[in-house]
Design an enzyme around this catalytic site. Structure first.
Site, PDB file in Angstrom:
ATOM      1  CB  SER A   1      89.607  48.802  38.840  1.00 35.91           C
ATOM      2  OG  SER A   1      88.407  49.548  38.809  1.00 35.91           O
ATOM      3  CB  SER A   2      87.261  50.560  43.646  1.00 39.91           C
ATOM      4  OG  SER A   2      86.753  51.533  42.730  1.00 39.91           O
ATOM      5  CD  GLN A   3      85.409  51.526  37.399  1.00 37.16           C
ATOM      6  OE1 GLN A   3      84.642  51.249  36.495  1.00 37.16           O
ATOM      7  NE2 GLN A   3      86.413  52.373  37.246  1.00 37.16           N
TER       8      GLN A   3
ATOM      9  CD  GLU B   1      87.189  59.894  40.785  1.00 35.77           C
ATOM     10  OE1 GLU B   1      88.073  59.074  41.138  1.00 35.77           O
ATOM     11  OE2 GLU B   1      86.155  60.124  41.436  1.00 35.77           O
TER      12      GLU B   1
ATOM     13  CG  HIS C   1      91.326  54.391  35.036  1.00 36.42           C
ATOM     14  ND1 HIS C   1      90.729  55.356  35.808  1.00 36.42           N
ATOM     15  CD2 HIS C   1      91.312  53.267  35.790  1.00 36.42           C
ATOM     16  CE1 HIS C   1      90.363  54.843  36.974  1.00 36.42           C
ATOM     17  NE2 HIS C   1      90.712  53.587  36.985  1.00 36.42           N
TER      18      HIS C   1
ATOM     19  NE  ARG D   1      91.805  58.676  32.938  1.00 35.50           N
ATOM     20  CZ  ARG D   1      90.655  58.569  33.576  1.00 35.50           C
ATOM     21  NH1 ARG D   1      90.636  58.338  34.878  1.00 35.50           N
ATOM     22  NH2 ARG D   1      89.520  58.688  32.933  1.00 35.50           N
TER      23      ARG D   1
ATOM     24  NE  ARG E   1      87.019  61.545  35.297  1.00 37.38           N
ATOM     25  CZ  ARG E   1      85.862  62.006  35.732  1.00 37.38           C
ATOM     26  NH1 ARG E   1      85.574  63.289  35.657  1.00 37.38           N
ATOM     27  NH2 ARG E   1      84.980  61.200  36.272  1.00 37.38           N
TER      28      ARG E   1
ATOM     29  CE  LYS F   1      83.474  56.007  31.154  1.00 42.54           C
ATOM     30  NZ  LYS F   1      84.702  55.507  31.731  1.00 42.54           N
TER      31      LYS F   1
HETATM   32  O1  S3P Z   1      82.817  53.147  40.567  1.00 34.31           O
HETATM   33  C1  S3P Z   1      83.083  54.079  39.797  1.00 34.31           C
HETATM   34  O2  S3P Z   1      82.203  54.634  39.092  1.00 34.31           O
HETATM   35  C2  S3P Z   1      84.481  54.579  39.695  1.00 34.31           C
HETATM   36  C3  S3P Z   1      85.460  54.015  40.461  1.00 34.31           C
HETATM   37  C4  S3P Z   1      86.878  54.429  40.373  1.00 34.31           C
HETATM   38  O3  S3P Z   1      87.557  53.498  39.568  1.00 34.31           O
HETATM   39  P1  S3P Z   1      88.978  52.854  39.959  1.00 34.31           P
HETATM   40  O4  S3P Z   1      88.790  52.062  41.196  1.00 34.31           O
HETATM   41  O5  S3P Z   1      89.311  52.039  38.759  1.00 34.31           O
HETATM   42  O6  S3P Z   1      89.918  54.001  40.189  1.00 34.31           O
HETATM   43  C5  S3P Z   1      87.028  55.824  39.785  1.00 34.31           C
HETATM   44  O7  S3P Z   1      88.383  56.083  39.465  1.00 34.31           O
HETATM   45  C6  S3P Z   1      86.200  55.981  38.543  1.00 34.31           C
HETATM   46  O8  S3P Z   1      86.320  57.316  38.126  1.00 34.31           O
HETATM   47  C7  S3P Z   1      84.734  55.704  38.765  1.00 34.31           C
HETATM   48  C1  PEP Z   2      84.263  55.347  35.021  1.00 37.90           C
HETATM   49  C2  PEP Z   2      84.723  56.474  35.359  1.00 37.90           C
HETATM   50  O1  PEP Z   2      86.029  56.509  35.527  1.00 37.90           O
HETATM   51  P1  PEP Z   2      87.123  57.563  35.221  1.00 37.90           P
HETATM   52  O2  PEP Z   2      86.731  58.833  35.773  1.00 37.90           O
HETATM   53  O3  PEP Z   2      88.342  57.055  35.841  1.00 37.90           O
HETATM   54  O4  PEP Z   2      87.194  57.620  33.752  1.00 37.90           O
HETATM   55  C3  PEP Z   2      83.782  57.565  35.634  1.00 37.90           C
HETATM   56  O5  PEP Z   2      84.116  58.636  36.082  1.00 37.90           O
HETATM   57  O6  PEP Z   2      82.604  57.355  35.436  1.00 37.90           O
END
Ligand code: S3P
Ligand code: PEP
Length: 274
Positions: free
Chosen positions: A8-10, A152, A179, A183, A224, A249
């Protein structure tokens, strides 16, 4: 610090967003397979710079945030483009036209990929100062698409693939098994429940459309999955989307927006009539 952000980039964004307030700032180095959703990290970097932070992202896989104040700012927040996916997809499956006002001309949002993806699937896509307009084309075409940067979008794009005119392959999204729910498994289970032929691959899904039948679409506490089910509900009479409230969410007003869209557009016909 060095971490593996391939899940995850998060992980990177979270550290960068807090980094300016650490005594020594933060340096994040990624070591592992490719980082998904890089546009989200670009957005983080741009947002930090707008707030006065000094960020060095000149080296691949490494981000440095210097310690600094974070300026209070008035900012205009762009509409969430990924959350437009299901509304734009509604145009394709019903043979209609949908306009999303305020679509930015320049953006770091991964959801901007919708323009290209929907075009490839046969829609007419037009961006101007009034927003993004998407109109259904003659058919919804199957697609071979890598969603590594905008994963996403996978649930809603998978829903479109289920009513396309041929087989589709979605690649590059192995990490979305981690996620809100797995998914890939959730989409395969629910699309198969409707009658679609689906294979889970190492990094995504292979979807072969079949005539869809009514069923209860499970949503796995995943916003989603609600959005994907809503798109299929437009063309599958009797389909029921479970636990719609979980969409809150990211889009608490989803049901009202969806109802408003349908009221403006009339009643969609099963099978995607115009
Ligand atoms: O920074 C964010 O808000 C998000 C980063 C992404 O996460 P991943 O890196 O886990 O895919 C994306 O898929 C998610 O919908 C939202
Ligand atoms: C955290 C999120 O991730 P995802 O869309 O993958 O659920 C978002 O969209 O805010």
């Amino acid at each position: 610090m060095t971490l593996d952000a391939s899940a995850s980039s998060q992980f990177v964004s979270g550290l960068l967003l807090s980094g300016a307030r650490y005594d020594d700032g933060v340096t994040v180095h990624h070591d592992g397979k490719s980082v998904p959703s890089l546009p989200h990290i670009e957005m983080t970097v741009e947002t930090l710079r707008d707030a006065g932070a000094v960020v060095d992202d000149s080296e691949p896989h490494t981000w440095r945030v210097e310690p600094s104040e974070i300026n209070a700012l008035d900012v205009v927040v762009e509409p969430d483009l990924s959350n437009a996916a299901q509304f734009l997809s509604a145009a394709l499956v019903t043979g209609g036209r949908v306009r999303i006002p305020g679509w930015p001309q320049y953006t770091t949002q991964g959801g901007d990929a919708l323009r290209d993806i929907l075009d490839q699937m046969g829609a007419e896509v037009h961006l101007d100062r009034d927003g993004l307009t998407v109109a259904a084309g003659e058919a919804i075409h199957g697609i071979d698409v890598d969603l590594h940067d905008s994963s996403e979008l996978t649930p809603v794009i998978a829903a479109l693939c289920a009513v396309a005119d041929g087989r589709s392959i979605i690649r590059g999204v192995a990490h979305i098994r981690g996620h809100e729910t797995d998914r890939i498994a959730a989409l395969a289970t629910e699309l198969e429940r409707l009658g679609c032929e689906v294979a889970q691959t190492a990094d995504g899904l292979r979807i072969t459309p079949r005539p869809l039948r009514a069923a209860r679409w499970q949503t796995y506490a995943d916003h989603r999955m609600v959005m994907a089910g809503a798109v299929l509900g437009l063309v599958t009479p009797g389909l029921v989307v479970e636990d719609v409230g979980t969409v809150a969410k990211t889009l608490p007003t989803f049901v009202t927006l969806w109802d408003d869209m349908l009221r403006q557009g009339g009643t969609p016909r099963a099978g995607g009539g115009r």
